[in-house]
Design a protein around this motif. Sequence first.
Motif, PDB file in Angstrom:
ATOM      1  N   THR A  46      39.333  28.458  46.307  1.00 13.78           N
ATOM      2  CA  THR A  46      39.912  28.866  45.023  1.00 13.78           C
ATOM      3  C   THR A  46      39.554  30.307  44.695  1.00 13.78           C
ATOM      4  OG1 THR A  46      39.812  26.588  44.190  1.00 13.78           O
ATOM      5  CG2 THR A  46      40.013  28.348  42.561  1.00 13.78           C
ATOM      6  N   ALA A  47      38.274  30.647  44.815  1.00 11.97           N
ATOM      7  CA  ALA A  47      37.821  31.999  44.488  1.00 11.97           C
ATOM      8  C   ALA A  47      38.398  33.029  45.450  1.00 11.97           C
ATOM      9  CB  ALA A  47      36.294  32.048  44.510  1.00 11.97           C
ATOM     10  N   THR A  48      38.442  32.700  46.740  1.00  6.46           N
ATOM     11  CA  THR A  48      38.928  33.659  47.735  1.00  6.46           C
ATOM     12  C   THR A  48      40.422  33.896  47.590  1.00  6.46           C
ATOM     13  OG1 THR A  48      37.186  32.978  49.269  1.00  6.46           O
ATOM     14  CG2 THR A  48      39.047  34.187  50.197  1.00  6.46           C
ATOM     15  N   ASN A  49      41.188  32.827  47.406  1.00  3.84           N
ATOM     16  CA  ASN A  49      42.634  32.995  47.213  1.00  3.84           C
ATOM     17  C   ASN A  49      42.932  33.823  45.970  1.00  3.84           C
ATOM     18  OD1 ASN A  49      44.184  31.796  49.323  1.00  3.84           O
ATOM     19  ND2 ASN A  49      43.610  29.755  48.619  1.00  3.84           N
ATOM     20  N   ALA A  50      42.174  33.600  44.913  1.00  4.70           N
ATOM     21  CA  ALA A  50      42.404  34.331  43.669  1.00  4.70           C
ATOM     22  C   ALA A  50      42.103  35.819  43.830  1.00  4.70           C
ATOM     23  CB  ALA A  50      41.547  33.738  42.552  1.00  4.70           C
ATOM     24  N   ALA A  51      41.186  36.162  44.720  1.00  9.51           N
ATOM     25  CA  ALA A  51      40.758  37.552  44.884  1.00  9.51           C
ATOM     26  C   ALA A  51      41.573  38.325  45.914  1.00  9.51           C
ATOM     27  CB  ALA A  51      39.279  37.598  45.267  1.00  9.51           C
ATOM     28  N   LYS A  53      44.242  40.548  47.640  1.00 10.04           N
ATOM     29  CA  LYS A  53      45.215  41.530  47.187  1.00 10.04           C
ATOM     30  C   LYS A  53      46.614  41.101  47.626  1.00 10.04           C
ATOM     31  CE  LYS A  53      42.031  45.448  47.145  1.00 10.04           C
ATOM     32  NZ  LYS A  53      41.712  46.802  47.688  1.00 10.04           N
ATOM     33  N   PRO A  54      47.628  41.412  46.827  1.00 11.38           N
ATOM     34  CA  PRO A  54      48.984  40.919  47.132  1.00 11.38           C
ATOM     35  C   PRO A  54      49.474  41.279  48.532  1.00 11.38           C
ATOM     36  CG  PRO A  54      48.902  41.795  44.904  1.00 11.38           C
ATOM     37  CD  PRO A  54      47.571  42.111  45.533  1.00 11.38           C
ATOM     38  N   ASP A  55      49.169  42.496  48.999  1.00  9.96           N
ATOM     39  CA  ASP A  55      49.650  42.903  50.320  1.00  9.96           C
ATOM     40  C   ASP A  55      49.036  42.026  51.416  1.00  9.96           C
ATOM     41  OD1 ASP A  55      50.796  44.813  52.390  1.00  9.96           O
ATOM     42  OD2 ASP A  55      48.648  45.029  52.792  1.00  9.96           O
ATOM     43  N   LEU A  56      47.730  41.779  51.331  1.00 11.49           N
ATOM     44  CA  LEU A  56      47.065  40.948  52.330  1.00 11.49           C
ATOM     45  C   LEU A  56      47.564  39.511  52.249  1.00 11.49           C
ATOM     46  CD1 LEU A  56      45.024  40.534  54.570  1.00 11.49           C
ATOM     47  CD2 LEU A  56      43.232  40.296  52.820  1.00 11.49           C
ATOM     48  N   ALA A  57      47.717  39.000  51.028  1.00 10.84           N
ATOM     49  CA  ALA A  57      48.218  37.629  50.861  1.00 10.84           C
ATOM     50  C   ALA A  57      49.611  37.483  51.465  1.00 10.84           C
ATOM     51  CB  ALA A  57      48.231  37.265  49.381  1.00 10.84           C
ATOM     52  N   ASP A  58      50.450  38.491  51.306  1.00 10.34           N
ATOM     53  CA  ASP A  58      51.807  38.430  51.839  1.00 10.34           C
ATOM     54  C   ASP A  58      51.795  38.461  53.360  1.00 10.34           C
ATOM     55  OD1 ASP A  58      54.661  38.377  51.148  1.00 10.34           O
ATOM     56  OD2 ASP A  58      54.728  40.321  52.139  1.00 10.34           O
ATOM     57  N   ARG A  59      50.941  39.294  53.948  1.00 10.70           N
ATOM     58  CA  ARG A  59      50.850  39.339  55.412  1.00 10.70           C
ATOM     59  C   ARG A  59      50.296  38.039  55.974  1.00 10.70           C
ATOM     60  NH1 ARG A  59      47.380  43.935  57.220  1.00 10.70           N
ATOM     61  NH2 ARG A  59      46.571  44.027  55.094  1.00 10.70           N
ATOM     62  N   ALA A 176      38.027  42.140  53.494  1.00 13.20           N
ATOM     63  CA  ALA A 176      38.317  41.579  52.174  1.00 13.20           C
ATOM     64  C   ALA A 176      37.387  40.437  51.796  1.00 13.20           C
ATOM     65  CB  ALA A 176      39.771  41.111  52.117  1.00 13.20           C
ATOM     66  N   PHE A 177      37.101  39.535  52.767  1.00  9.49           N
ATOM     67  CA  PHE A 177      36.296  38.365  52.394  1.00  9.49           C
ATOM     68  C   PHE A 177      35.455  37.793  53.520  1.00  9.49           C
ATOM     69  CE2 PHE A 177      40.388  36.661  53.848  1.00  9.49           C
ATOM     70  CZ  PHE A 177      40.006  35.631  54.694  1.00  9.49           C
ATOM     71  N   PHE A 178      35.886  37.979  54.789  1.00  4.82           N
ATOM     72  CA  PHE A 178      35.230  37.226  55.842  1.00  4.82           C
ATOM     73  C   PHE A 178      33.859  37.772  56.214  1.00  4.82           C
ATOM     74  CE2 PHE A 178      34.469  36.083  60.335  1.00  4.82           C
ATOM     75  CZ  PHE A 178      34.363  34.710  60.156  1.00  4.82           C
ATOM     76  N   ALA A 179      33.655  39.079  56.155  1.00  2.24           N
ATOM     77  CA  ALA A 179      32.349  39.640  56.527  1.00  2.24           C
ATOM     78  C   ALA A 179      31.250  39.025  55.680  1.00  2.24           C
ATOM     79  CB  ALA A 179      32.362  41.159  56.381  1.00  2.24           C
ATOM     80  N   ASP A 180      31.514  38.903  54.381  1.00  2.00           N
ATOM     81  CA  ASP A 180      30.514  38.298  53.493  1.00  2.00           C
ATOM     82  C   ASP A 180      30.346  36.815  53.805  1.00  2.00           C
ATOM     83  OD1 ASP A 180      28.809  38.313  51.004  1.00  2.00           O
ATOM     84  OD2 ASP A 180      30.362  36.908  50.352  1.00  2.00           O
TER      85      ASP A 180
END
Length: 372
Positions: A46-51, A53-59, A176-180
């Motif tokens: 939930t938190a990751t999807n919400a965060a 960015k639109p360009d990354l989500a679209d790709r 965006a999220f995976f490194a963390d």
Amino acid sequence: MSVTVEIAGLPPERIVFTPSPLGELGTALHALSEPGHHPAVHGWTTATNAALKPDLADRLCDADFLWRTTFADIFMGFAGLRDPAAQPGATLADDLDTLDRLPDEDFVAAALEFTCVSTYGKAAPSPLADPQMRERAMDLAAARGQRQMDFTNWLLTDPTAVREWIRRLFEDCDQAFFADTWRRTRVHLAADARHKTELLRHKGLAAALESVSQALTLDEHGTRIEVDKMADGRTTAVDPAVGVGLTLVPTTFNWPHLTVLHRPGWRPVLHYPVASGDLPGHSSVEALTLRMEALSHPLRMRLCRSVARAPYTTGELAGILGLTAPEVSRHLSVLKKAGLLTTRRRGRYVQHQLDLSIVAKLGSDFLETVLR
């Protein structure tokens, strides 16, 4: 039903437990696209999807066929190299470098795994090289919408450009999220891999497999591993043409899925969820099938209605349902064989009662089994 991994003559040192950054990214992307499959990581998805960015989500939507329905084998690209020493790397960049070594024909065939639903596990030419497979890939992509058809056509037309695009996509996910996420999970995954390696070394393969999942069993001769799944397949870890070896990769995201890479010409990989005490346990395909079949008969459903409320003898149930005692006994036998009844003796009487704890788990057992 099961997937069989032949291991006769496999040296113990060629059985490797190790985390995979790229494999973990793949399961993370699957959890993001199918959060309903993964209640244990609901907060993270939930938190990751919400965060995003639109360009990354679209790709990610453009390429989600790589991880939504099936877990494409490109996430385990090391297994497709004719190099038995190839294993997952320490970093995502290492794994992506390994993936870059995979020939285009193998990459495209693995990426378009959704086109091989009926042929996976059988030797088949790559869609990149075979016109019939190419046509089939395009037909199946068209059935899934314009976006997927356009991407498939691009992949078949210019695989080099698509491979660069996919690598850049994974690198952007990392930033965006995976490194963390990987920093937080890799210690746990490495510890699990070390623990199972020690089990393998000191107690043998059967004990190590049991610690991975109850869905894994070693035959009495130690020559094959059976993976209890609602699918049939066969592979070998001892093909000298491919490279001898079996890799087992832990993941924090993949429950309830237990995936088996058994692509011809690739070394087998078992991708397993790290055990968690708050998740439902394993139910075998056979046990689930017996229970579903036992409950499919209307008379047995009526029996269940009675014995769910209180314990009854066979004679009492015959009177309640207007049946003969032998008829009731036959139906009780089916329910008992399926593990749905408990019995207890009171003097000269035997009472039967529905096992409510087992029945209550049927829904979660069904989902765990079909999603495994």
